[in-house]
Design an enzyme around this catalytic site. Structure first.
Site, PDB file in Angstrom:
ATOM      1  N   GLU A 266      -6.981 -22.475 -14.199  1.00  0.00           N
ATOM      2  CA  GLU A 266      -6.610 -21.226 -13.515  1.00  0.00           C
ATOM      3  C   GLU A 266      -7.826 -20.724 -12.740  1.00  0.00           C
ATOM      4  OE1 GLU A 266      -3.824 -19.020 -12.979  1.00  0.00           O
ATOM      5  OE2 GLU A 266      -5.457 -18.318 -11.697  1.00  0.00           O
TER       6      GLU A 266
ATOM      7  N   HIS B 289      31.536   7.018 -21.635  1.00  0.00           N
ATOM      8  CA  HIS B 289      31.709   8.180 -20.752  1.00  0.00           C
ATOM      9  C   HIS B 289      30.683   9.234 -21.121  1.00  0.00           C
ATOM     10  CE1 HIS B 289      33.650  11.245 -18.350  1.00  0.00           C
ATOM     11  NE2 HIS B 289      33.554  12.057 -19.394  1.00  0.00           N
TER      12      HIS B 289
ATOM     13  N   PHE C 237      -5.818 -14.517 -15.706  1.00  0.00           N
ATOM     14  CA  PHE C 237      -4.630 -14.992 -16.416  1.00  0.00           C
ATOM     15  C   PHE C 237      -3.484 -14.005 -16.185  1.00  0.00           C
ATOM     16  CE2 PHE C 237      -5.059 -18.579 -19.537  1.00  0.00           C
ATOM     17  CZ  PHE C 237      -6.098 -19.185 -18.841  1.00  0.00           C
ATOM     18  N   GLY C 238      -2.269 -14.547 -16.174  1.00  0.00           N
ATOM     19  CA  GLY C 238      -1.092 -13.702 -15.920  1.00  0.00           C
ATOM     20  C   GLY C 238      -0.564 -13.879 -14.513  1.00  0.00           C
ATOM     21  N   GLY C 239      -1.387 -14.440 -13.618  1.00  0.00           N
ATOM     22  CA  GLY C 239      -0.923 -14.785 -12.276  1.00  0.00           C
ATOM     23  C   GLY C 239      -0.517 -13.590 -11.440  1.00  0.00           C
ATOM     24  N   THR C 240       0.358 -13.854 -10.487  1.00  0.00           N
ATOM     25  CA  THR C 240       0.781 -12.820  -9.536  1.00  0.00           C
ATOM     26  C   THR C 240       1.484 -11.669 -10.247  1.00  0.00           C
ATOM     27  OG1 THR C 240       1.067 -14.516  -7.844  1.00  0.00           O
ATOM     28  CG2 THR C 240       2.196 -12.422  -7.470  1.00  0.00           C
ATOM     29  N   CYS C 241       2.408 -12.003 -11.132  1.00  0.00           N
ATOM     30  CA  CYS C 241       3.259 -10.972 -11.734  1.00  0.00           C
ATOM     31  C   CYS C 241       2.417  -9.897 -12.425  1.00  0.00           C
ATOM     32  CB  CYS C 241       4.222 -11.636 -12.725  1.00  0.00           C
ATOM     33  SG  CYS C 241       5.289 -10.459 -13.536  1.00  0.00           S
TER      34      CYS C 241
ATOM     35  N   GLY D 164      -7.934 -17.805 -11.087  1.00  0.00           N
ATOM     36  CA  GLY D 164      -8.011 -16.341 -11.045  1.00  0.00           C
ATOM     37  C   GLY D 164      -7.760 -15.753 -12.415  1.00  0.00           C
TER      38      GLY D 164
END
Ligand SMILES: Cc1cc2nc3c(=O)[nH]c(=O)nc-3n(C[C@H](O)[C@H](O)[C@H](O)COP(=O)(O)OP(=O)(O)OC[C@H]3O[C@@H](n4cnc5c(N)ncnc54)[C@H](O)[C@@H]3O)c2cc1C
Length: 456
Positions: free
Chosen positions: A30, A437, A34-38, A32
């Site tokens: 990786e 409802h 961790f976790g990437g774009t999201c 960049g």
């Protein structure tokens, strides 16, 4: 050369590895956080900002409900730090955890230097099995002058030190919709320039038209318009916008480019690995997420036409099974419908083909539309513009698609996604299920009942 059993490129969706590695030697590469774009520059920060934007809009609208409230100020650094204080920490914790999980972690940029061989940080790594989850990046259109101005993409705009007073957004897709809502709610003057005749033009026409109308009430929206030049102007940008009738220069403090995303296959040099791509650079895979090179799989934005995190995650689960259990029968993608939401104001959710797409396919269908305004929840919310549109197959009575614009659209659509995926009939949904409802779901119930009765 260092040999591994499994190499994974990209720690966005690619980081969803099994807890038990069955003694296999595994490495994740990786470049960049961790976790990437999201996690770092996509879904999560944008939705945390949308939440704050919704709060600001609610305060602004309070008087409509007889509540005397005033939006006195918006503390952008506090809003930004609430978001990134959490996501940056989560990315850091994810990295630390991964390093302790029995997987080797490389923090550089990987490039193929031959079939099944990647170069990273001056080392060469080889594995028979790979999962490529290298994602995508914002693409920059070829507009004269665009390289000479300070411009933002979603990689940077959410982290700016000072909220811009004005912003031109290039593009009218879902990222433009969400970013205009966020910064507009916080007080930024927004101009959106979109080439097609409507914002969100890939969605159902009724939804796109209603959304465009609503945005036109809030922002300066230029549709069927082209940006033909950008130049620096003082501390901001001057953007020339042409729409066939007039040519005008719009000045703004900031330019946000939101014209789509490019798969990272070029940076990874998949060609050197012998991996085939579509013309637009997306890696070609089959329904097991295998590429043309045996043992090499690709998932997520690197391969997908529709770039969504829930799709990437589901694909990763399948690819992981197929890579870690090569002797089992392969698992295959079985996603009957791909739902998506746009977290703007109004919110939008959609699942299945648009009416236009069905007409183009020559398919017969029934359609019904009902307004939130005809339900008690619609009265409570004073909603005058939201609606639900359902499309069903007149023969099988199965729902084909659902398109919703209005409050809580992303929640309302979920049972319909289930219904489409599991093949429920309109009658089952309309008559065998009770709808609370006066919850927002009543508008869905009413739309189901409005679909034409079965033909004899
Ligand atoms: C502003 C924004 C909002 C979004 N909102 C939503 C939403 O609400 N809902 C939704 O479903 N989707 C949303 N998305 C889309 C979603 O973020 C992506 O579809 C998803 O993150 C893709 O996951 P991925 O694992 O394929 O790629 P990524 O998460 O991008 O992961 C790829 C990783 O690979 C790394 N990498 C790339 N090349 C290399 C290399 N050569 N060597 C080493 N590492 C490399 C990258 O650094 C990155 O960390 C949003 C996107 C953006 C930009």
């Amino acid at each position: 050369m260092i040999d591994y059993d499994v190499l994974v490129v990209g720690a966005g969706s690619g980081n969803m590895l099994p807890a038990h590695l069955d003694g296999l030697r595994v490495a994740v590469i990786e470049r960049g956080p961790f976790g990437g774009t999201c996690l770092n520059r996509g879904c999560v920060p944008s939705k945390m900002l949308v939440y704050a934007a919704d709060v600001a809009q609610t305060v602004r609208a309070a008087r409509r409900y007889g509540v005397d409230a005033e939006l006195r100020a918006v503390d952008w650094p506090a809003i930004r730090d609430r978001v990134f204080g959490r996501t940056d920490e989560s990315a850091r914790a994810g990295f630390e955890w991964r390093k302790r999980s029995g997987v080797d972690v490389y923090t550089g940029e990987a490039r193929f230097v031959g079939p099944k061989v990647l170069a990273v940080d001056g080392k060469e790594l080889r594995a028979e099995r790979m999962i490529l989850a290298a994602g995508s990046r914002p693409s920059i259109p070829e507009v004269p002058g665009i390289d000479d101005v300070a411009r933002h993409t979603t990689d940077t705009i959410m982290r700016v030190d000072a909220r811009p007073a004005s912003m031109v957004i290039l593009g009218g897709g879902y990222i433009a919709a969400e970013m205009s809502h966020i910064f507009g709610a916080f007080g930024t003057e927004i101009t959106i320039v979109e080439r097609t005749a409507k914002l969100l033009s890939t969605l159902d026409d009724d939804i796109a038209s209603r959304f465009t109308e609503r945005c036109e009430q809030r922002f300066d929206v230029r549709v069927a318009a082209e940006v033909t030049r950008v130049e620096p102007a003082g501390r901001g940008v001057a953007v020339r916008v042409e729409d066939g009738r007039r040519s005008e220069v719009v000045q703004a403090e900031t330019l946000l480019v939101a014209t789509g995303r490019t798969p990272n296959s070029d940076l990874l040099d998949v060609e050197a690995g012998g991996i085939a791509t579509h013309d637009d650079g997306r890696v070609i895979t089959d329904d097991t997420f295998a590429t043309n090179v045996p043992g090499v799989y690709a998932i997520g934005d690197l391969a997908n036409e529709t770039q969504l995190k829930h799709l990437a995650n589901a694909q990763m689960q399948i690819a992981v099974h197929n890579v870690f259990h090569p002797d089992d029968p392969p698992r295959r993608a079985r996603f009957p419908v791909l739902p998506a939401a746009v977290f703007a104001d109004p919110q939008i959710a959609t699942a299945g083909p648009s009416e236009r797409e069905l007409r183009e396919q020559g398919r017969s269908f029934d359609v019904a539309i009902r307004d939130y305004a005809d339900t008690a929840f619609g009265w409570a919310a004073e909603d005058t513009t939201g609606f639900v549109k359902l499309i069903a197959d007149p023969e099988t009575r199965h729902l084909i698609s659902a398109h919703i614009i209005g409050p809580q659209a992303a929640i309302l659509i979920q049972p319909l996604v289930q219904a489409i995926s599991l093949g429920n009939t309109v009658e089952q949904l309309a008559r065998d299920v009770l709808y609370i409802h006066p919850a927002p779901a009543e508008v869905v119930a009413q739309t189901l009942l409005a679909l034409p009765a079965p033909r004899d």
